[in-house]
Design a protein around this motif. Structure first.
Motif, PDB file in Angstrom:
ATOM      1  N   SER A  91      10.621  36.371 -39.839  1.00 31.94           N
ATOM      2  CA  SER A  91      11.505  35.641 -40.752  1.00 31.94           C
ATOM      3  C   SER A  91      12.474  34.726 -40.018  1.00 31.94           C
ATOM      4  O   SER A  91      12.962  33.739 -40.584  1.00 31.94           O
ATOM      5  CB  SER A  91      12.303  36.627 -41.610  1.00 31.94           C
ATOM      6  OG  SER A  91      11.452  37.354 -42.462  1.00 31.94           O
ATOM      7  N   THR A 100      10.031  41.251 -41.918  1.00 31.25           N
ATOM      8  CA  THR A 100       8.691  40.801 -41.546  1.00 31.25           C
ATOM      9  C   THR A 100       8.535  40.885 -40.031  1.00 31.25           C
ATOM     10  O   THR A 100       9.513  40.778 -39.284  1.00 31.25           O
ATOM     11  CB  THR A 100       8.432  39.359 -42.006  1.00 31.25           C
ATOM     12  OG1 THR A 100       9.404  38.500 -41.398  1.00 31.25           O
ATOM     13  CG2 THR A 100       8.536  39.232 -43.509  1.00 31.25           C
ATOM     14  N   ILE A 122       0.981  38.632 -39.530  1.00 31.10           N
ATOM     15  CA  ILE A 122       2.290  39.024 -40.052  1.00 31.10           C
ATOM     16  C   ILE A 122       2.144  40.176 -41.035  1.00 31.10           C
ATOM     17  O   ILE A 122       1.220  40.212 -41.853  1.00 31.10           O
ATOM     18  CB  ILE A 122       2.963  37.818 -40.735  1.00 31.10           C
ATOM     19  CG1 ILE A 122       3.212  36.709 -39.701  1.00 31.10           C
ATOM     20  CG2 ILE A 122       4.281  38.217 -41.414  1.00 31.10           C
ATOM     21  CD1 ILE A 122       3.697  35.404 -40.295  1.00 31.10           C
ATOM     22  N   ASP A 142       4.734  42.474 -43.868  1.00 28.95           N
ATOM     23  CA  ASP A 142       5.948  42.273 -44.663  1.00 28.95           C
ATOM     24  C   ASP A 142       6.178  43.533 -45.487  1.00 28.95           C
ATOM     25  O   ASP A 142       5.257  44.030 -46.146  1.00 28.95           O
ATOM     26  CB  ASP A 142       5.726  41.056 -45.573  1.00 28.95           C
ATOM     27  CG  ASP A 142       6.979  40.608 -46.314  1.00 28.95           C
ATOM     28  OD1 ASP A 142       8.036  41.246 -46.166  1.00 28.95           O
ATOM     29  OD2 ASP A 142       6.883  39.598 -47.046  1.00 28.95           O
ATOM     30  N   MET A 176       3.175  33.768 -43.392  1.00 27.71           N
ATOM     31  CA  MET A 176       3.915  34.751 -44.180  1.00 27.71           C
ATOM     32  C   MET A 176       3.565  34.661 -45.659  1.00 27.71           C
ATOM     33  O   MET A 176       3.446  35.674 -46.350  1.00 27.71           O
ATOM     34  CB  MET A 176       5.410  34.557 -43.986  1.00 27.71           C
ATOM     35  CG  MET A 176       6.246  35.651 -44.624  1.00 27.71           C
ATOM     36  SD  MET A 176       8.019  35.317 -44.542  1.00 27.71           S
ATOM     37  CE  MET A 176       8.251  35.113 -42.772  1.00 27.71           C
ATOM     38  N   THR A 199       0.995  41.140 -50.446  1.00 24.50           N
ATOM     39  CA  THR A 199       2.119  42.041 -50.651  1.00 24.50           C
ATOM     40  C   THR A 199       2.277  42.340 -52.136  1.00 24.50           C
ATOM     41  O   THR A 199       1.959  41.515 -52.993  1.00 24.50           O
ATOM     42  CB  THR A 199       3.441  41.453 -50.129  1.00 24.50           C
ATOM     43  OG1 THR A 199       3.860  40.382 -50.992  1.00 24.50           O
ATOM     44  CG2 THR A 199       3.300  40.949 -48.705  1.00 24.50           C
ATOM     45  N   THR A 205       2.621  45.684 -47.614  1.00 24.89           N
ATOM     46  CA  THR A 205       1.459  44.825 -47.386  1.00 24.89           C
ATOM     47  C   THR A 205       0.215  45.691 -47.523  1.00 24.89           C
ATOM     48  O   THR A 205       0.121  46.757 -46.894  1.00 24.89           O
ATOM     49  CB  THR A 205       1.506  44.193 -45.988  1.00 24.89           C
ATOM     50  OG1 THR A 205       2.664  43.336 -45.894  1.00 24.89           O
ATOM     51  CG2 THR A 205       0.256  43.376 -45.716  1.00 24.89           C
TER      52      THR A 205
END
Length: 257
Positions: free
Chosen positions: A56, A96, A103, A105, A174, A199, A234
């Motif tokens: 992030s 994140t 990535i 999250d 992301m 997510t 996630t």
């Protein structure tokens, strides 16, 4: 949107590391810390201890590692030296992490010290709503199945689902396709396929679902200033169902359907 087995292996590693960040926070006494101190702690843990990157930081011009969203803050709360976590607060930490180009999250709403029964109930139902959504994930299901399950659980307990923000695909970026709404009708929307990663991150409010962004351009609060809570994972669609890539150790017993 479909990840190869090799890409999923890398995402699984990013998720495993991010779970460790929350496990570290679970051991940390948050009361008395400023939200900026929490941000610094997480920054150092991700970079120094885990050898990963806080995804992030620098994204969309954002200068911090995480979002700290206490009480009536719905999401995107900005860490600040003057915002002190108090006994009785509920505090969502949204983090994140990037490792090897992929990535993960996740977020969790912490109950700090002695929390009111009303706040405790909101946090409990929000976490349950996340798992209601996760339980819908399998090949052939639809995004509408996820949203409907979350919305049904929230309404059964008298809470409103925030509609202004949603889950999202994730991988090398992301935010990827698809958008994952936390409300909807069963059988509608995109059909899920093995290899999709995204997510699920419902935000539930005690009062109105309507929200306002403050003058800092980031912090989102409930219009009526009643409490809000959020949980996020996630997930990956597998051949037989779902894998929660950011599952934390403390959740393993309660993660069943």
């Amino acid at each position: 949107m479909i990840k190869t087995p090799q890409e999923l292996a890398l995402m699984r590693e990013a998720g495993r590391l991010l779970a460790q960040v929350f496990e570290m926070l679970d051991r940390t006494p948050l009361a008395g810390m400023s939200t900026l101190e929490i941000d610094t702690l997480v920054d150092r843990y991700i970079t120094d201890d885990l050898g990963a990157r806080p995804a992030s930081k620098g994204q969309y011009g954002y200068g911090f590692v995480l979002n700290c969203s206490p009480n009536e803050v719905v999401c995107h709360g900005v860490p600040d030296a003057g915002t002190i976590v108090r006994d009785g607060d509920i505090l969502n930490l949204d983090i994140t992490l990037e490792k090897n180009g992929f990535i993960a999250d996740s977020s969790k709403t912490y109950m700090v010290g002695t929390v009111s029964p009303q706040a405790r109930r909101l946090v409990k139902v929000t976490q349950e709503a996340l798992w209601k959504g996760i339980a819908q994930v399998r090949p052939g299901a639809t995004l509408g199945d996820i949203g409907a399950a979350i919305e049904r659980h929230a309404k059964q307990h008298g809470y409103a689902v925030v509609r202004d923000y949603c889950g999202h695909g994730i991988g090398r970026e992301m935010h990827e396709e698809p958008s994952v709404l936390h409300f909807g009708r069963p059988g509608t929307g995109m059909r899920l396929q093995e290899g999709m990663t995204f997510t699920i991150e419902p935000m539930l409010n005690q009062g109105t679902r309507k929200v306002t962004t403050l003058d800092d351009g980031w912090t989102v609060v409930t219009n009526d200033r009643k409490l809000s809570a959020q949980f996020e994972h996630t997930v990956a669609v597998t051949a037989t169902g779902v894998e929660v890539l950011t599952l934390r150790e403390g959740e393993r017993v309660s993660a069943g359907r």
